[in-house]
Design a protein around this motif. Sequence first.
Motif, PDB file in Angstrom:
ATOM      1  N   PRO A   5      56.922  38.040  50.498  1.00 32.95           N
ATOM      2  CA  PRO A   5      56.246  38.975  49.561  1.00 32.95           C
ATOM      3  C   PRO A   5      55.266  40.083  50.270  1.00 32.95           C
ATOM      4  CG  PRO A   5      56.350  37.013  48.361  1.00 32.95           C
ATOM      5  CD  PRO A   5      56.663  36.791  49.989  1.00 32.95           C
ATOM      6  N   VAL A   6      54.910  41.020  49.752  1.00 34.08           N
ATOM      7  CA  VAL A   6      53.841  42.061  50.163  1.00 34.08           C
ATOM      8  C   VAL A   6      52.896  41.655  49.175  1.00 34.08           C
ATOM      9  CG1 VAL A   6      52.878  44.201  50.588  1.00 34.08           C
ATOM     10  CG2 VAL A   6      55.281  43.796  51.360  1.00 34.08           C
ATOM     11  N   TYR A   7      51.465  41.378  49.715  1.00 37.34           N
ATOM     12  CA  TYR A   7      50.599  40.924  48.887  1.00 37.34           C
ATOM     13  C   TYR A   7      49.360  42.060  48.736  1.00 37.34           C
ATOM     14  CZ  TYR A   7      51.846  35.809  48.553  1.00 37.34           C
ATOM     15  OH  TYR A   7      52.346  34.727  48.012  1.00 37.34           O
ATOM     16  N   VAL A   8      48.843  42.230  47.641  1.00 40.83           N
ATOM     17  CA  VAL A   8      47.951  43.352  47.364  1.00 40.83           C
ATOM     18  C   VAL A   8      46.836  42.914  46.147  1.00 40.83           C
ATOM     19  CG1 VAL A   8      49.551  44.519  45.880  1.00 40.83           C
ATOM     20  CG2 VAL A   8      47.749  45.847  46.695  1.00 40.83           C
ATOM     21  N   GLY A   9      45.682  43.110  46.367  1.00 36.21           N
ATOM     22  CA  GLY A   9      44.692  42.703  45.686  1.00 36.21           C
ATOM     23  C   GLY A   9      43.401  42.643  46.087  1.00 36.21           C
ATOM     24  N   SER A  10      42.410  42.040  45.377  1.00 39.19           N
ATOM     25  CA  SER A  10      40.739  41.926  46.018  1.00 39.19           C
ATOM     26  C   SER A  10      40.557  40.836  44.947  1.00 39.19           C
ATOM     27  CB  SER A  10      40.193  43.152  45.640  1.00 39.19           C
ATOM     28  OG  SER A  10      38.914  43.005  46.373  1.00 39.19           O
ATOM     29  N   HIS A  11      39.172  41.064  44.293  1.00 39.52           N
ATOM     30  CA  HIS A  11      38.648  40.108  43.445  1.00 39.52           C
ATOM     31  C   HIS A  11      37.853  40.442  42.179  1.00 39.52           C
ATOM     32  CE1 HIS A  11      34.408  41.217  44.636  1.00 39.52           C
ATOM     33  NE2 HIS A  11      35.033  41.751  45.801  1.00 39.52           N
ATOM     34  N   LEU A  12      37.954  39.697  41.126  1.00 38.01           N
ATOM     35  CA  LEU A  12      37.109  40.183  39.792  1.00 38.01           C
ATOM     36  C   LEU A  12      35.945  39.730  39.649  1.00 38.01           C
ATOM     37  CD1 LEU A  12      40.132  39.695  37.344  1.00 38.01           C
ATOM     38  CD2 LEU A  12      39.403  41.849  38.228  1.00 38.01           C
ATOM     39  N   ASP A  13      35.466  38.633  40.678  1.00 44.00           N
ATOM     40  CA  ASP A  13      33.694  38.307  40.491  1.00 44.00           C
ATOM     41  C   ASP A  13      33.051  39.286  40.944  1.00 44.00           C
ATOM     42  OD1 ASP A  13      34.740  37.508  43.031  1.00 44.00           O
ATOM     43  OD2 ASP A  13      32.915  36.420  43.200  1.00 44.00           O
ATOM     44  N   THR A  14      31.660  39.372  40.362  1.00 45.75           N
ATOM     45  CA  THR A  14      30.651  40.386  40.870  1.00 45.75           C
ATOM     46  C   THR A  14      29.500  39.508  41.210  1.00 45.75           C
ATOM     47  OG1 THR A  14      29.566  40.355  38.643  1.00 45.75           O
ATOM     48  CG2 THR A  14      31.537  41.581  38.909  1.00 45.75           C
ATOM     49  N   GLN A  15      28.458  40.328  42.006  1.00 49.22           N
ATOM     50  CA  GLN A  15      26.947  39.848  41.586  1.00 49.22           C
ATOM     51  C   GLN A  15      26.484  39.589  40.599  1.00 49.22           C
ATOM     52  OE1 GLN A  15      25.680  38.882  44.999  1.00 49.22           O
ATOM     53  NE2 GLN A  15      27.147  39.326  46.012  1.00 49.22           N
ATOM     54  N   PRO A  16      25.185  39.009  40.542  1.00 47.63           N
ATOM     55  CA  PRO A  16      24.467  38.853  39.101  1.00 47.63           C
ATOM     56  C   PRO A  16      24.149  40.286  38.641  1.00 47.63           C
ATOM     57  CG  PRO A  16      23.639  37.424  40.916  1.00 47.63           C
ATOM     58  CD  PRO A  16      24.571  38.076  41.587  1.00 47.63           C
ATOM     59  N   THR A  17      24.007  41.112  39.513  1.00 45.85           N
ATOM     60  CA  THR A  17      23.738  42.384  39.348  1.00 45.85           C
ATOM     61  C   THR A  17      24.441  43.314  39.924  1.00 45.85           C
ATOM     62  OG1 THR A  17      21.838  42.686  40.941  1.00 45.85           O
ATOM     63  CG2 THR A  17      21.087  42.189  38.593  1.00 45.85           C
ATOM     64  N   GLY A  18      25.789  43.329  39.592  1.00 44.09           N
ATOM     65  CA  GLY A  18      26.810  44.023  40.379  1.00 44.09           C
ATOM     66  C   GLY A  18      27.266  45.219  39.504  1.00 44.09           C
ATOM     67  N   GLY A  19      28.223  45.834  40.274  1.00 47.60           N
ATOM     68  CA  GLY A  19      28.896  47.092  39.767  1.00 47.60           C
ATOM     69  C   GLY A  19      30.179  46.880  39.297  1.00 47.60           C
ATOM     70  N   ARG A  20      30.775  47.785  38.567  1.00 47.52           N
ATOM     71  CA  ARG A  20      32.190  48.063  37.975  1.00 47.52           C
ATOM     72  C   ARG A  20      33.321  47.991  38.980  1.00 47.52           C
ATOM     73  NH1 ARG A  20      31.821  51.376  32.463  1.00 47.52           N
ATOM     74  NH2 ARG A  20      30.044  50.353  31.461  1.00 47.52           N
ATOM     75  N   TYR A  21      32.995  48.097  40.096  1.00 45.95           N
ATOM     76  CA  TYR A  21      34.247  48.744  41.147  1.00 45.95           C
ATOM     77  C   TYR A  21      34.454  47.795  42.330  1.00 45.95           C
ATOM     78  CZ  TYR A  21      33.181  52.286  38.264  1.00 45.95           C
ATOM     79  OH  TYR A  21      32.840  53.437  37.142  1.00 45.95           O
ATOM     80  N   ASP A  22      33.227  47.076  42.737  1.00 48.44           N
ATOM     81  CA  ASP A  22      33.264  46.340  43.842  1.00 48.44           C
ATOM     82  C   ASP A  22      34.426  45.096  43.640  1.00 48.44           C
ATOM     83  OD1 ASP A  22      32.861  44.415  45.609  1.00 48.44           O
ATOM     84  OD2 ASP A  22      30.805  44.170  45.817  1.00 48.44           O
TER      85      ASP A  22
END
Length: 448
Positions: free
Chosen positions: A113-130
């Motif tokens: 397969p071709v894999y594509v993605g990233s992560h859903l976790d954030t910093q304690p004061t993180g943004g909505r897009y990182d």
Amino acid sequence: MTTSKPTAKPTAKPASKPASKPASKTAAIPDPTQTLTPNLRLDGERLWSALMTMAEIGPGVAGGNNRQTATDADGEARRLLQRWGEAAGLSQSVDRVGNMFLRREGAEPGLPPVYVGSHLDTQPTGGRYDGVLGVLAALEIIRTLDDLELRTRHPIVLVNWTNEEGGRFAPAMMGSGVFAGVHDLDWAYDQRDLDGLRFGDELARIGWRGEEPVGGRPIAAYFELHIEQGPILEAEGAPIGVVTHGQGVSWTEVTLTGSASHAGTTPMHLRQDAGLGLARAIELANRIARPRAPRAVGTVGRAALAPNSPNVIPEQAVFTVDLRSPDEAILSEMEAELRAGLERIAADLDLALALRPLERIAPVAFDPACIEAVRSAAKRLGYAARDLVSGAGHDAFWLARVAPSAMVMCPCVDGLSHNEAEAITPEWARAGAEVLMHAVLETAEIVA
């Protein structure tokens, strides 16, 4: 489209539920004789709606997100992605470190397969897009393929990597690191947060410690979309960054120990002042990196003095030094200069010196074919693009050890990230996602 700096931070109101309308407003049926044409677009409004809906989970106090790894909010975000995957007919699995894999079958299921993605976790004061942008852009690619009834030869796997941020459990990029064989699974399980809670226990508590062995999956290629987290793309008016390399990272914890004594009665020439050693070390880190710029950076980002009293000469200074370069030779030179410089500081001030390596990531050179797929996608779609070296670490750094990999970046306002004020525009999000889609589909090969 315009790529100029927006006059105000994006303030789109979160949607109460993800949009499910077809992509016909923005995705035209491509020419069947040549599917990868500029007409193959995705639904930017639907992507933005998904981003705003995900942002409702683990809200911060100033408009961003606090969705740290293995918290209840992390578990809730995962369940939302799971539901969206089920609605898209994706088969799903979770490995023992919590990495999520959502698979859209290919015309030839036996192909890697071709894999594509990233992560859903954030910093304690993180943004909505990182991180989140990369995961939901992958979902939008799959939704677009479904809307247009297109198939690919290779399967496509959407992936959500566990604990990319490292905000609660160090180190960063933990899930992908275990996947790539950089970290041992039991070692990862035993990492603890500031309250002494174990990562493995907390992952099980929220219900996301899977049963699948970690790693060993066949991968044709891996692509990741991310906000730049820096100011270059916005400043140059380029909506697309083609990431060719990732900076190597060297983190060292330094402890300088002297003698605590009265600040008013101890003559200057008789002091063993660990605070003065810290001040000189901060200057040292800058002196090492500045002559090598723009191929190097150096930072003392965390420091603590003891006993930390206004009228006591510091007995101990504990601090971290962060050195980065995309060039292994430069990184090694800086590490050697740091050690030698710290030894001189300690000797001059009669301080004891202890060094503890915290993290060492070698510079990353991404796969030339995957890079070219990103470049050609931007050109095909008419988006201005420029090459970038990623100064931040990403899951793609570890994936590059086990599979051909590349990254796409889009601008963020003022280069701000790891901050609740982090902002992008819907146009930037769509441009990055469309380039990602074309690079993925060029590699996965549309067949119908």
